[in-house]
Write a protein that holds these residues in place. Structure first.
Motif, PDB file in Angstrom:
ATOM      1  N   VAL A 102       0.777  -1.252   0.090  1.00 55.39           N
ATOM      2  CA  VAL A 102      -0.051   0.214  -0.013  1.00 55.39           C
ATOM      3  C   VAL A 102       0.821   1.278  -0.055  1.00 55.39           C
ATOM      4  O   VAL A 102       0.601   2.314  -0.950  1.00 55.39           O
ATOM      5  CB  VAL A 102      -1.041   0.148   1.156  1.00 55.39           C
ATOM      6  CG1 VAL A 102      -1.590   1.306   1.352  1.00 55.39           C
ATOM      7  CG2 VAL A 102      -1.805  -1.079   1.077  1.00 55.39           C
ATOM      8  N   VAL A 103       1.727   1.343   0.793  1.00 58.12           N
ATOM      9  CA  VAL A 103       2.692   2.422   0.898  1.00 58.12           C
ATOM     10  C   VAL A 103       3.712   2.638  -0.391  1.00 58.12           C
ATOM     11  O   VAL A 103       3.687   3.796  -0.889  1.00 58.12           O
ATOM     12  CB  VAL A 103       3.638   2.413   2.061  1.00 58.12           C
ATOM     13  CG1 VAL A 103       4.668   3.576   1.942  1.00 58.12           C
ATOM     14  CG2 VAL A 103       2.855   2.166   3.480  1.00 58.12           C
ATOM     15  N   ARG A 104       3.920   1.516  -1.111  1.00 56.99           N
ATOM     16  CA  ARG A 104       4.452   1.765  -2.259  1.00 56.99           C
ATOM     17  C   ARG A 104       3.714   2.243  -3.477  1.00 56.99           C
ATOM     18  O   ARG A 104       4.186   3.057  -4.199  1.00 56.99           O
ATOM     19  CB  ARG A 104       5.232   0.378  -2.743  1.00 56.99           C
ATOM     20  CG  ARG A 104       6.370   0.058  -1.988  1.00 56.99           C
ATOM     21  CD  ARG A 104       7.220  -1.196  -2.758  1.00 56.99           C
ATOM     22  NE  ARG A 104       8.552  -1.442  -1.959  1.00 56.99           N
ATOM     23  CZ  ARG A 104       8.714  -2.621  -1.384  1.00 56.99           C
ATOM     24  NH1 ARG A 104       7.825  -3.590  -0.978  1.00 56.99           N
ATOM     25  NH2 ARG A 104      10.063  -2.681  -0.995  1.00 56.99           N
ATOM     26  N   ALA A 105       2.454   1.874  -3.595  1.00 55.23           N
ATOM     27  CA  ALA A 105       1.447   2.027  -4.160  1.00 55.23           C
ATOM     28  C   ALA A 105       1.302   3.923  -4.136  1.00 55.23           C
ATOM     29  O   ALA A 105       1.226   4.640  -5.197  1.00 55.23           O
ATOM     30  CB  ALA A 105       0.313   1.430  -4.449  1.00 55.23           C
ATOM     31  N   ALA A 106       1.165   4.081  -3.020  1.00 58.52           N
ATOM     32  CA  ALA A 106       0.875   5.503  -2.717  1.00 58.52           C
ATOM     33  C   ALA A 106       2.079   6.258  -3.106  1.00 58.52           C
ATOM     34  O   ALA A 106       2.020   7.419  -3.690  1.00 58.52           O
ATOM     35  CB  ALA A 106       0.372   5.612  -1.371  1.00 58.52           C
ATOM     36  N   ALA A 107       3.189   5.819  -2.741  1.00 55.30           N
ATOM     37  CA  ALA A 107       4.438   6.759  -3.161  1.00 55.30           C
ATOM     38  C   ALA A 107       4.661   6.696  -4.741  1.00 55.30           C
ATOM     39  O   ALA A 107       4.916   7.922  -5.097  1.00 55.30           O
ATOM     40  CB  ALA A 107       5.469   5.862  -2.516  1.00 55.30           C
ATOM     41  N   GLU A 108       4.171   5.644  -5.420  1.00 55.22           N
ATOM     42  CA  GLU A 108       4.349   5.979  -6.671  1.00 55.22           C
ATOM     43  C   GLU A 108       3.307   6.926  -7.520  1.00 55.22           C
ATOM     44  O   GLU A 108       3.599   7.800  -8.092  1.00 55.22           O
ATOM     45  CB  GLU A 108       4.059   4.663  -7.549  1.00 55.22           C
ATOM     46  CG  GLU A 108       5.357   3.568  -7.338  1.00 55.22           C
ATOM     47  CD  GLU A 108       6.570   4.124  -7.961  1.00 55.22           C
ATOM     48  OE1 GLU A 108       6.476   4.479  -9.037  1.00 55.22           O
ATOM     49  OE2 GLU A 108       7.938   3.793  -7.428  1.00 55.22           O
ATOM     50  N   GLU A 109       2.224   6.876  -6.933  1.00 53.36           N
ATOM     51  CA  GLU A 109       1.280   7.953  -7.440  1.00 53.36           C
ATOM     52  C   GLU A 109       1.409   9.262  -7.019  1.00 53.36           C
ATOM     53  O   GLU A 109       1.360  10.344  -7.672  1.00 53.36           O
ATOM     54  CB  GLU A 109      -0.208   7.395  -7.031  1.00 53.36           C
ATOM     55  CG  GLU A 109      -1.408   8.087  -7.732  1.00 53.36           C
ATOM     56  CD  GLU A 109      -1.263   7.910  -8.963  1.00 53.36           C
ATOM     57  OE1 GLU A 109      -1.606   8.776 -10.055  1.00 53.36           O
ATOM     58  OE2 GLU A 109      -1.098   6.558  -9.741  1.00 53.36           O
ATOM     59  N   ALA A 110       1.861   9.461  -5.710  1.00 50.91           N
ATOM     60  CA  ALA A 110       2.287  10.830  -5.296  1.00 50.91           C
ATOM     61  C   ALA A 110       3.413  11.339  -5.944  1.00 50.91           C
ATOM     62  O   ALA A 110       3.613  12.598  -6.318  1.00 50.91           O
ATOM     63  CB  ALA A 110       2.424  10.749  -3.829  1.00 50.91           C
ATOM     64  N   GLY A 111       4.471  10.368  -6.307  1.00 55.65           N
ATOM     65  CA  GLY A 111       5.499  10.612  -7.065  1.00 55.65           C
ATOM     66  C   GLY A 111       5.070  11.192  -8.641  1.00 55.65           C
ATOM     67  O   GLY A 111       5.743  12.353  -8.922  1.00 55.65           O
ATOM     68  N   ALA A 112       4.229  10.719  -9.103  1.00 56.19           N
ATOM     69  CA  ALA A 112       3.618  11.250 -10.416  1.00 56.19           C
ATOM     70  C   ALA A 112       3.187  12.515 -10.279  1.00 56.19           C
ATOM     71  O   ALA A 112       3.075  13.504 -11.079  1.00 56.19           O
ATOM     72  CB  ALA A 112       2.436  10.236 -11.025  1.00 56.19           C
TER      73      ALA A 112
END
Length: 308
Positions: free
Chosen positions: A101-111
């Motif tokens: 979950v944290v990795r997915a959130a980080a990827e989208e926030a990075g975008a």
């Protein structure tokens, strides 16, 4: 970092917005912690070598299916991604149960950050994510990365008896690796962000106050204190407010706010749920946070932006 009266007033307004009730009647806790947002933001903004690690992830064994909740990772990821526009590198830390979950959130926030021009703050578009269940190993990684500030966002910690409990008073120690130990594991400045009394940082509040304010407060209060405490109606809001406050103090509030838009929040929330996150109040996969209706969430995000 010294702040002008005008900026201090803006941050005070931000704090009042994030302390709005979201169903837990946290008023007395919020009042006791007032001023924590400015203090935490000033500590980060005033350090020329600032490097922030956000520790997040709350696993909900009662949920169907058991999973990491949406409150915490969404706000922490957006805050970490947006701080690059204020000249502050940031990263995320979580345990193995909450990692996806944290990795997915980080990827989208990075975008979202990349779209706003913050990608240069990271080796890639997204803030790095450290995963581990053993705080000693994580502490060495954070030290090697040059971390100066550790911020806990909706990260549960133990009470005086060493037991970690959720808002129902259930013992969740077995599914909550002891990342609270990072609070004392390095020379960094620490900040706790929470909304219920059982999160890391709440040890700064008097036990009697927590007991008198929240259900099961005498049992669930986390005894781990931090240098600074931010009490919010929903912990995600506290993380976003901290990023905005650092942006205000560094003269980059508009840039930071561009990453923290309602659209970006919705995208990060959707990504987190897609990776398995659940609403911690509803106990099921849902693109909501703590049972709050999407329209109410958007209204709150707009109120935060209006402060800057």
């Amino acid at each position: 970092m010294p702040s002008s009266p005008a900026v201090a007033e803006q941050i005070s307004r931000l704090e009042l917005v994030v302390q709005r009730e979201a169903g837990r009647s946290i008023g007395p806790l919020a009042a006791a912690a007032r001023g924590g947002l400015l203090a935490a933001a000033a500590a980060i903004a005033g350090d020329p070598a600032s490097h922030v690690a956000f520790v997040t992830g709350c696993f909900v064994p009662r949920a169907t299916p058991p999973a990491c909740e949406t409150d915490g990772p969404v706000g922490a990821a957006l805050a970490a991604a947006s701080l690059g526009l204020a000249g502050v590198p940031a990263r995320l830390v979580t345990d193995s149960r909450c990692a996806a979950v944290v990795r997915a959130a980080a990827e989208e926030a990075g975008a979202a950050a990349e779209e706003a021009g913050a990608a240069a703050a990271f080796a890639g578009a997204a803030p790095p994510v450290h995963v581990g269940d053993e705080p000693g190993t994580l502490a060495r990684e954070l030290s090697a990365a040059g971390v100066t500030h550790v911020v806990f966002v909706e990260r549960l910690g133990p009470g005086a008896d060493g037991v970690v409990r959720n808002m129902h008073g259930d013992d969740v120690t077995a599914v909550t690796p002891p990342l609270h130990a990072l609070a004392a594991a390095g020379p960094w400045v620490t900040t706790g962000i929470g909304d219920g009394g059982n999160e890391v940082g709440m040890g700064a509040l008097a036990p009697r106050l927590v007991a008198a304010t929240v259900a099961h407060g005498e049992r669930i209060r986390c005894a781990v204190a931090c240098d600074h405490l931010i009490v919010a109606g929903i912990s995600n809001w506290g993380a976003l407010a901290l990023a905005l406050a650092v942006g205000l103090l560094r003269g980059a509030a508009a840039s930071v706010a561009a990453v923290l838009s309602p659209a970006a929040h919705d995208a990060v929330l959707t990504a987190a749920v897609g990776a398995g996150a659940v609403d911690g109040v509803l106990g099921e996969p849902s693109a909501t946070v703590d049972g709050l209706a999407p329209a109410q969430q958007r209204q709150q995000l707009e109120a935060l932006s209006a402060c800057v």
